[in-house]
Design an enzyme around this catalytic site. Structure first.
Site, PDB file in Angstrom:
ATOM      1  N   GLU B 270     -14.160  16.082  -7.705  1.00  0.00           N
ATOM      2  CA  GLU B 270     -12.697  16.136  -7.640  1.00  0.00           C
ATOM      3  C   GLU B 270     -12.092  14.739  -7.812  1.00  0.00           C
ATOM      4  OE1 GLU B 270     -11.969  18.308  -3.984  1.00  0.00           O
ATOM      5  OE2 GLU B 270     -12.144  20.221  -5.013  1.00  0.00           O
ATOM      6  N   ASP B 349     -15.971  27.694  -2.627  1.00  0.00           N
ATOM      7  CA  ASP B 349     -15.252  26.816  -1.709  1.00  0.00           C
ATOM      8  C   ASP B 349     -14.669  27.588  -0.541  1.00  0.00           C
ATOM      9  OD1 ASP B 349     -14.119  24.572  -0.605  1.00  0.00           O
ATOM     10  OD2 ASP B 349     -12.405  24.522  -1.959  1.00  0.00           O
ATOM     11  N   GLU B 377      -8.642  27.101   5.867  1.00  0.00           N
ATOM     12  CA  GLU B 377      -7.928  26.841   4.620  1.00  0.00           C
ATOM     13  C   GLU B 377      -7.655  28.110   3.821  1.00  0.00           C
ATOM     14  OE1 GLU B 377      -9.845  24.031   2.043  1.00  0.00           O
ATOM     15  OE2 GLU B 377      -8.410  24.345   0.421  1.00  0.00           O
TER      16      GLU B 377
END
Lengths: 655, 655
Positions: B270, B349, B377
């Protein structure tokens, strides 16, 4: 010489003004005033730049070359007449502003290489109010700004350096702008206090700069200011304490700023406070403020961008497009004479293609303004090229048919407001080519009869190059750019499909299940918003009968708006003989190709345009190509996945 | 007593500990050390709270009620034995940490009302490394934090008030955590300097607090630190200057923090810097850092969350799920013995349902850790209830079949890292019920054999109420919550469909045309990611043969992962006898109904749970209902519009 910064006031960028030197060397100023002084300063600066000298001031016209300024009332407010003879150039203005406009007009055209014989011109503004709205915040950000930081505010206060603002006032007045609202219609906490003693002296300094250029300063105000500033328990417009607070506020503002224009108000919209909180209507709200400003000659500009932004997407009967008309039409005739309703060009929100708002012409007993968005929120964000004048012109030229044929929008309004695309970038507008939109906005609302091509050509010649062949290429790029942008984005007027909040780049379903009222209803069979009376939301009935019929009837409906008004199967046959789905594929393949052509054409001009212009724009054309490809492929894949229908031309559609 | 703040250390919240007073009034401490001191403090505080007195310290065990602490090496590091007799309670630990864990364990169970006879326990940790990762930034924000601000940093610096951190250390050590990395794996500018002289003294203070509770402090470091801090022109791990800088850095850190744990590194992921920039591999990068830490006994934790985040969605052959295995498997055996690879539980993820990462078991010659995300998340953001222990347990219990049957993930790792859900909120975790996840993470990685139900029950009884009937209801809510959340969100393992960036709420196509590699490929016929070897991306081949066959074969594939592995038509028949599309409709209607039931069940407990708990959680259950309805309706409408297939039960699907 800093061409990016000078924009279309880049006098002497080439030899085209050479011939004016003999006139500019002697100035004969037969009128006076603060705006006349600005006109003189502009001529002095232009001449200074051309020759290095200051023109001689003479008191009587001479026969051997001089530049004469005078007032001639009969030309009307803001009107002017330029006449060029062998001996002299005379600029007459109907008032001080007219003189200033005439001077700028002369300089711009001369700088653009227009020949002396074409410069004898008489013009007067179509509308009395020609306004710019800044969406600038006190913290220095600009809502929907793509050109750097605010030039008005930083760190919670108005800026103190007036150089940049003076140049902005020059740019605006050079195209006839006579009003500016300097802060965002979304008035946050800090900006609420702009109308208080602590900040008014700073605001007054800015107002003075703009007054020098014949531009009145307005402020966006928070309808709840009496509560937030004064601690009242209400902001009810019929409450005497509230009225009294606003009167005091107006009184105080005018003590600081005698030439203050008035208030711009976004009320009862997108969670902003307004009269509805107190069971009052928009007229009661606006008239209360208008009464406070009236003794000083001030106006209230009241936005009609009022809609429910908490729509349930499940409910296909509610239609955001109907909101402005539903909210305001019943109030026609109820607004005070110093209230102006500011109506967005379309009923949604500055999409690349919308129907014209049905409110135009529908409120004969109300002062109306048309609101355009110069900043390219939904139209490329000053990355993708999108010259917006053709779109605005369509709106002004739209025949509302209220009271019969020929009732154009331009005949139903008293002015326009344009949301500025300007920020602290060196070239003012992010993309230097977006300068054409700022210039074009001013010119078009001064004279809606002008063609988009003519305006573009004027701008290119003044801002970039007087070389006609080069200017012609750039002008064509500009004039074609709106169609190109439209062709690779959302099809046939359906709008949206943008990345939520950010509003650049494609996200077909980004707003489809949101509370924002912006839906395309695509399913495996078809797409589009049915806004007909017969089977849809009934929005079409907000138009005068002629237009209602046109939009109601799918075969009469202008094809570019087909999906704004109708839900149609992908196999629907367009007049071109193509199905709707094939049109989507074709327009998206072609749009992306044309975006590539823009870059190629720009590259062909590399040696012929100023280097900084070249570089800044090239960078953006490269990004535009990426953007157009993403739009093309996402839209095509999305609709292929939905419809299962192949491209008849066998081009690559990703599965 | 502040039950929200005290979490599961709310000793004396009811009468259940009454019986312990006779033991707690006399302490006999037959061992010593900084961690033992913390154990004693905890007992003193507990007794103080119960009786208002401080326990008497005695040097020899008595026969009339005392509490004895001692070390017994044979219990192993972190292991403990609690024995309760009529005369005394003895906590023996294999080391200081073991004593502390045993004390906490006794207090938590006693406080939860577990009877004396059930408290004689011997336990030892399954893994040596039991870690918490904070994603806290220097500016006080927490990446993916839903519980307020950082408790570690504010305004660019470590906090100076140690009270909150001490209590956090108590909470963590009470469930056996022995390592913590205090800053975000995305190391920004300011955090890069945490390893420099200016900030190390402050970091050392924090390290001291955690050391008191047997928890080693780690720092996330920026792989490019030698460039950003020292101005080197490279961060190449094979460059001598770079090695030397890191050695100096390690040396300096250990001067300040003798008990420093080591570095956590997110590299080449990332857009973070890493060894790939210099043509080096992950082993070369990690080993260089490991060599710098080795003399001091420090570790490098190296994240395997490495993938291309600039995927072209048009390319259906590239598969993000394959990335970690592709990147790391070839390096097995090449990592230094103080390097630990931190592997996310799933290959994508932290979705609500994913396959278990194929890396587990595939790197027998490498130290591996499993990374779990305690912060929710993608799993409700501490608004929607989602007790995650069942999901984590599935991962630890997953049989990788590497080297034959029974090769569970838990047997292939040396520890776990959990991304913290803690912030400055009074209850620590935003939703007080999310405390179960923090507690549960610690307990599960101490002993993966524990059932999710048992862990939930322990937590409820200690944190909310020892009343068994009430605890039973809450426990059931917790244990069912993951399935409920899954049932109204993305179906059958396909994942995503969340609002981009924010990751709460539904946006089916939000990531579908993005560069993030997270696609469901829904078209008018079907949906799902084909990851088979036969017709898809070949991801299945990353598993040991037994699992490869299971996933490759649509009829053997576990149905909850069907769309993770296969692209299937909406008419595909599931083992339940339902079509895929009907399953989508059913699960979404049922999921939203069950979300409503959660609120109803919670409301039924109103008089039986502490008021603050009640209120905070109720608010969230109300929001969860809204969220579940939006998910239900958007998913159902989306798939109805795509498939055109009606719900066979005729429920309301919006068109």
């Amino acid at each position: 010489m800093d061409m990016l910064y000078d924009c279309w006031l880049a006098y002497g960028k080439d030899d085209s003004m050479k011939w004016t030197e003999k006139y500019l060397s002697r100035l004969c100023v037969l009128c006076s005033g603060r705006v006349i002084s600005s006109a003189v300063k502009e001529l002095e600066a232009a001449f200074g730049r051309l020759t290095g000298n200051i023109p001689e001031r003479i008191s009587q016209p001479l026969s051997e070359g001089c530049f004469i300024l005078r007032i001639n009332d009969s030309l009307g407010a803001g009107g002017y007449d330029i006449s060029v003879s062998d001996e002299s150039i005379t600029v007459m203005g109907g008032d001080e502003n007219g003189v200033l406009y005439g001077v700028f007009r002369f300089l711009i055209l001369a700088s653009g290489g227009y020949p002396p014989e074409s410069l004898s011109i008489t013009e007067k503004p179509c509308f009395p109010l020609r306004m710019i709205d800044q969406w600038d915040n006190a913290d220095g950000t600009v809502e929907r700004g793509y050109s750097g930081a605010s030039i008005f505010f930083e760190k919670g206060r108005p800026v103190s350096d007036m150089k940049r603002l003076t140049d902005y006032a020059r740019l605006l007045s050079s195209v006839g702008i006579n009003a500016i609202c300097i802060n965002n219609v979304n008035v946050h906490r800090t900006e609420t206090f702009f109308i208080t003693e602590g900040l008014l002296p700073d605001i007054a300094k800015i107002a003075g700069i703009f007054a020098d250029y014949g531009i009145k300063l307005y402020l966006s105000v928070n309808f709840a200011a009496p509560m937030e500033i004064d601690g009242l328990s209400t902001a009810d417009p019929l409450d005497e304490r509230v009225k009294s607070r606003w009167k005091c506020t107006a009184d105080n503002i005018y003590r600081h700023i005698p030439e203050f224009g008035g208030f711009l108000v976004k009320a009862d919209s997108e969670n902003r406070p307004g009269p509805h909180t107190y069971g009052r209507d928009h007229a009661e709200g606006a008239n209360m403020l208008a009464a406070a400003l009236k003794p000083f000659g001030g106006n209230v500009i009241w936005r009609c961008f009022v809609y429910n932004c908490h729509v349930d997407w499940r409910d296909r009967t509610t239609d955001r497009a109907k909101a402005a008309y539903d909210n305001f039409k019943p109030l026609d005739g109820k607004f005070a004479d110093n209230v102006y309703l500011q109506i967005k060009n379309g009923p949604m929100d500055f999409q690349i293609r919308e129907a014209v708002s049905p409110l135009f012409g529908a409120m004969p007993d109300t002062n109306c303004l048309c609101e355009f968005q110069i900043t390219q929120e939904y139209t490329g964000q000053q990355i993708d090229l999108c010259y917006l004048v053709p779109m605005w012109k369509e709106c002004l030229d739209f025949d509302t048919y209220h009271g019969g044929e020929g009732s154009l929008v331009s005949r139903n309004i008293l002015g326009a407001a344009g949301v500025s695309n300007v920020g602290s970038d060196r070239c003012w507008t992010g993309d230097p080519l977006a300068g054409a939109n700022l210039y074009g906005y001013g010119r078009l609302v001064f004279d809606p009869a002008l063609s988009a091509e003519k305006i573009a050509m004027e701008w290119v010649r003044a801002a970039i190059t007087a070389d006609e062949e080069t200017a012609e290429v750039i002008c064509k790029m500009l004039v074609s750019s709106r169609d190109i942008y439209e062709s690779y984005t959302s099809p046939l007027g359906v709008g949206w499909m943008v990345t939520p909040h950010y509003h650049y780049g494609v996200d077909v379903d980004g707003y489809e299940y949101s509370p924002w009222g912006t839906y395309h209803y695509s399913d495996r069979n078809g797409m589009g918003a049915d806004r007909t009376k017969a089977t849809g939301t009934g929005y079409t009935a907000q138009y005068a009968p002629h237009n209602e019929e046109m939009y109601e009837n799918v075969s009469a409906c202008p094809e570019e708006l087909l999906l704004f008004f109708h839900h149609l199967p992908y196999t629907y046959m367009l007049s071109s003989g193509k199905t709707l789905i094939q049109h989507i594929y074709d327009s998206h393949f072609e749009g992306a190709e044309k975006a590539e052509e823009l870059l190629m054409r720009w590259r062909s001009l590399k040696e012929r345009v100023p280097e900084e212009y070249y570089r800044e724009a090239e960078l953006r054309f490269e990004k535009q190509i990426e953007n157009s490809r993403q739009w093309r492929d996402v839209i095509n894949t999305y609709y292929y996945r939905k419809s299962g229908i192949d491209d008849i031309r066998g081009r690559k559609i990703f599965r």
